[in-house]
Design an enzyme around this catalytic site. Structure first.
Site, PDB file in Angstrom:
ATOM      1  N   ASP A 335      37.539  50.641  32.065  1.00 17.88           N
ATOM      2  CA  ASP A 335      38.437  50.116  31.050  1.00 17.88           C
ATOM      3  C   ASP A 335      39.847  50.638  31.307  1.00 17.88           C
ATOM      4  O   ASP A 335      40.047  51.835  31.534  1.00 17.88           O
ATOM      5  CB  ASP A 335      37.945  50.562  29.675  1.00 17.88           C
ATOM      6  CG  ASP A 335      38.767  49.978  28.548  1.00 17.88           C
ATOM      7  OD1 ASP A 335      38.814  48.749  28.429  1.00 17.88           O
ATOM      8  OD2 ASP A 335      39.362  50.766  27.783  1.00 17.88           O
ATOM      9  N   GLU A 364      40.059  47.052  34.938  1.00 15.07           N
ATOM     10  CA  GLU A 364      41.249  46.333  34.506  1.00 15.07           C
ATOM     11  C   GLU A 364      42.455  46.954  35.206  1.00 15.07           C
ATOM     12  O   GLU A 364      42.754  48.131  34.991  1.00 15.07           O
ATOM     13  CB  GLU A 364      41.408  46.441  32.995  1.00 15.07           C
ATOM     14  CG  GLU A 364      40.306  45.753  32.209  1.00 15.07           C
ATOM     15  CD  GLU A 364      40.485  45.943  30.717  1.00 15.07           C
ATOM     16  OE1 GLU A 364      40.643  44.938  30.014  1.00 15.07           O
ATOM     17  OE2 GLU A 364      40.457  47.099  30.249  1.00 15.07           O
TER      18      GLU A 364
END
Length: 650
Positions: A335, A364
């Site tokens: 994340d 990400e």
């Protein structure tokens, strides 16, 4: 000033520790004794271990003073025939203040009681299900062979009994790890054809009260204990062993079905600062600060962790190693990877290679705000070339297809709006430099950031945005159900025929919707659940997904996995407004098909496309796929129906 001095003191104290491996085995149980260890400031007033009978409530049954020795605070409790700490609970108190206790389960608890405030003393071998010793990762020759299915445990199974047609299997475990051990679940995933499940955060997170039976929902991006399964997904949150055993049973069942398991990890921030185990163990060490002494907020959640700090870096490395070995996890999705520094990400990649080089790592490639660390040293998309064998999501392909993340009402290629053709070509090529992609016209990047196509995640929707059907309805008011289905299938054809690693949101194969909610992180089940009745309502959509996935898996031309091979085999045909076409040449990747032509038509009308002269077999046309053939065509042109894909081969 006091906080700034604390940071400086911690930094000075850590200088001689940088070369060593830190011991995060905070509680070691043997027949003879239990040993406690805590990595805490050497100048702490005192550190104590408090022993409890239960995971919640009651006073300590014993309190131990820890001694500082060799970089660690330690304490040992001998066992006798009549006395053992097995089955008990413990906390650390770094302040040593009996009036104002600052207790935590430590930073590397491996088992906890309900709501994760006390760590548990257990033998992890007692949590291994039958067959665990013989569990094996499903084979994987290349990340290009993956088809990833992103899933939230509660979404997937909570409404199974209410929405599945009679006779198609119900669940005994709605919303739990164990639902994925049931035949209906594994059979659906196998029939769909995916070979990797990406489970949203499944570690112990803070937003759900595990002691309550009332319906609660959260995605789980609010870490509490990073190395313990979440109790609300277990059948008994009070028993520390149950959540561990049931998560292992889930992984074992998926592995036996040929499906890898990828864990979503959230090391970039904690639920809060004041109550975080990091802060309660070594105040202000694990977090970044801005030049004026404020906590940096690159996560958008009130704090960001400092991966560049020696202990935090080693913590992240040891944590993923623990999940990979103790739980047999096959991959990690980071994340907000753009908050972590490049060196840490590369160190993690090397550490996992020593366990199994097929463990996949992606994340990400951005942050949610400005980080208090130099941008050139962070794990963003732009720096992917410095992170070999680590992948990132392509928002270029995503938004080129459906429109920008920050404007739900604005469409793009799928809405028949021209201008994103080069962005889609960039995604089709797998995010690498390709001589026929004009990078000056790609939406978010002007320099190719992937050095290999396996470094690009191809997707059109995921958990933290509108799902695809909602986005189509919002950006195209008045769209009919038939048009929506056509565009949904067109979008996924772009994803699953790209040279990147394809990624699907769970339930998209069922034409899932979330009632138009963009950010459903704490929306109720009525918004987030999968409606299993849609399989019967929209059988043509589910069949298309199944056949499209099978097409990719059956034909190596769509998953070459090598930049040089992609540049050699992938030839784009002349582009038209809202139309992208390409050819995979000369038995690409050893494919049995000689030349494969793919045309993606986002226009609301039929288009004619020039193709190399030949005789072709049509395998995909106007929402239907049949690898044995839907007909043949000869010549140098082909007509492509509106809002659909055409795939043919010679």
């Amino acid at each position: 000033m006091k906080k700034i001095l604390t940071i400086l003191t911690a930094a000075i104290l850590l200088q001689p520790l940088k070369a060593q491996t830190f011991n995060f085995n905070e509680c070691e149980l043997s027949r003879e004794k239990t040993t406690f260890r805590l990595l805490a400031p050497p100048d702490a007033k005192g550190v104590k271990v408090r022993i409890y009978k239960d995971g919640t409530g009651g006073d300590p049954i014993r309190t131990l003073k820890m001694k500082y020795n060799g970089g660690l605070w330690t304490a040992t409790v001998p066992h006798t025939k009549r006395f053992s700490l097995k089955g008990k609970y413990y906390t650390f108190d770094m302040m040593g203040d009996p009036i104002n206790w600052h207790e935590s389960p430590g930073i590397f608890a491996k088992a906890v009681g309900v709501n994760g405030r006390r760590a548990a003393i257990i033998d992890l071998r007692d949590t291994d299900p039958f067959g665990w010793d013989h569990d094996q990762r499903p084979p994987l020759a290349s990340p290009a062979d993956l088809v990833i299915y992103e899933m939230h445990h509660r979404d997937f199974s909570i409404a199974r009994n209410a929405t599945a047609p009679a006779g198609e299997g119900t669940t005994r475990y709605p919303g739990k790890f164990m639902a994925l051990t049931e035949r209906w679940a594994t059979e659906h995933l196998k029939a769909l054809g995916i070979n990797a499940v990406h489970i949203l955060p499944s570690f112990d997170f803070a937003s759900i009260d595990e002691s309550s039976n009332r319906p609660q929902y959260n995605w789980g991006y609010d870490p509490l204990n990073y190395n313990v399964p979440e109790g609300s997904y277990s059948t008994d949150a009070y028993d520390p062993a149950t959540r561990i055993r049931e998560m292992k049973m889930m992984i074992l069942a998926l592995h036996q079905a040929g499906i890898r398991v990828i864990l979503d990890v959230v090391y970039n921030h904690t639920f809060n600062i004041e109550g975080s185990n990091f802060q309660l163990t070594w105040p202000d060490y694990y977090y970044r600060r801005t030049a004026d002494g404020q906590y940096s907020n690159g996560s958008g959640c009130g704090n960001e962790t400092a991966s560049e700090q020696a202990i935090m870096r080693e913590y992240m490395v040891e944590s993923v190693k623990y999940w990979a070995t103790e739980y047999h996890i096959d991959g990690f999705r980071f994340d907000l990877m753009g908050i972590h520094d490049i060196e840490t990400m590369n160190t993690i990649r090397r550490a996992l290679d020593e366990i199994d080089p097929t463990i996949f790592v992606y994340g990400e490639g951005w942050s949610a705000g400005t980080c208090a660390y130099p941008a050139e040293k962070l794990g963003t998309k732009a720096n992917i070339p410095q992170m070999p064998r680590i992948a990132a999501f392509s928002d270029e392909l995503r938004d080129g297809l459906r429109g920008p993340f920050d404007d739900d009402k604005k469409g793009a290629f799928l809405a028949g709006l021209p201008g994103e053709e080069e962005s889609i070509k960039y995604g089709i090529a797998g995010g690498i430099q390709h001589p026929q992609v004009d990078m000056s016209r790609v939406n978010y990047t002007k320099t190719a950031w992937a050095t290999e196509p396996t470094q690009m995640i191809a997707y059109v929707s995921c958990h933290d945005d509108m799902c695809l059907t909602d986005r189509l309805r919002t950006s195209m008011p008045g769209i009919t159900p038939a048009e929506l289905i056509k565009l949904d299938l067109l979008a996924q054809t772009a994803v699953l025929t790209s040279q990147g690693v394809p990624f699907l949101l769970s339930g998209e194969e069922l034409l899932r919707d979330k009632k138009g909610v963009h950010n459903s992180f704490e929306s109720p089940d009525s918004i987030n659940h999968l409606d299993w009745g849609n399989a019967a309502r929209y059988p043509q959509a589910l069949a298309y997904y199944q056949r499209l996935i099978h097409l990719r898996k059956a034909h190596p031309a769509f998953r070459l996995g090598d930049a040089a091979k992609v540049r050699e085999a992938l030839e784009f045909l002349p582009t038209q407004p809202c139309l992208v076409a390409y050819r995979l040449k000369a038995h690409a990747g050893g494919d049995e098909w000689g030349n494969i032509i793919v045309v993606l038509n986002g226009n609301n009308e039929e288009r004619s496309v020039a193709i190399p002269n030949g005789k072709y077999t049509i395998v995909c046309r106007d929402g239907a796929i049949d690898e044995q053939g839907l007909g043949t065509i000869k010549g140098t042109t082909v007509n492509v129906p509106a809002r659909s894909a055409l795939i043919l081969h010679d």
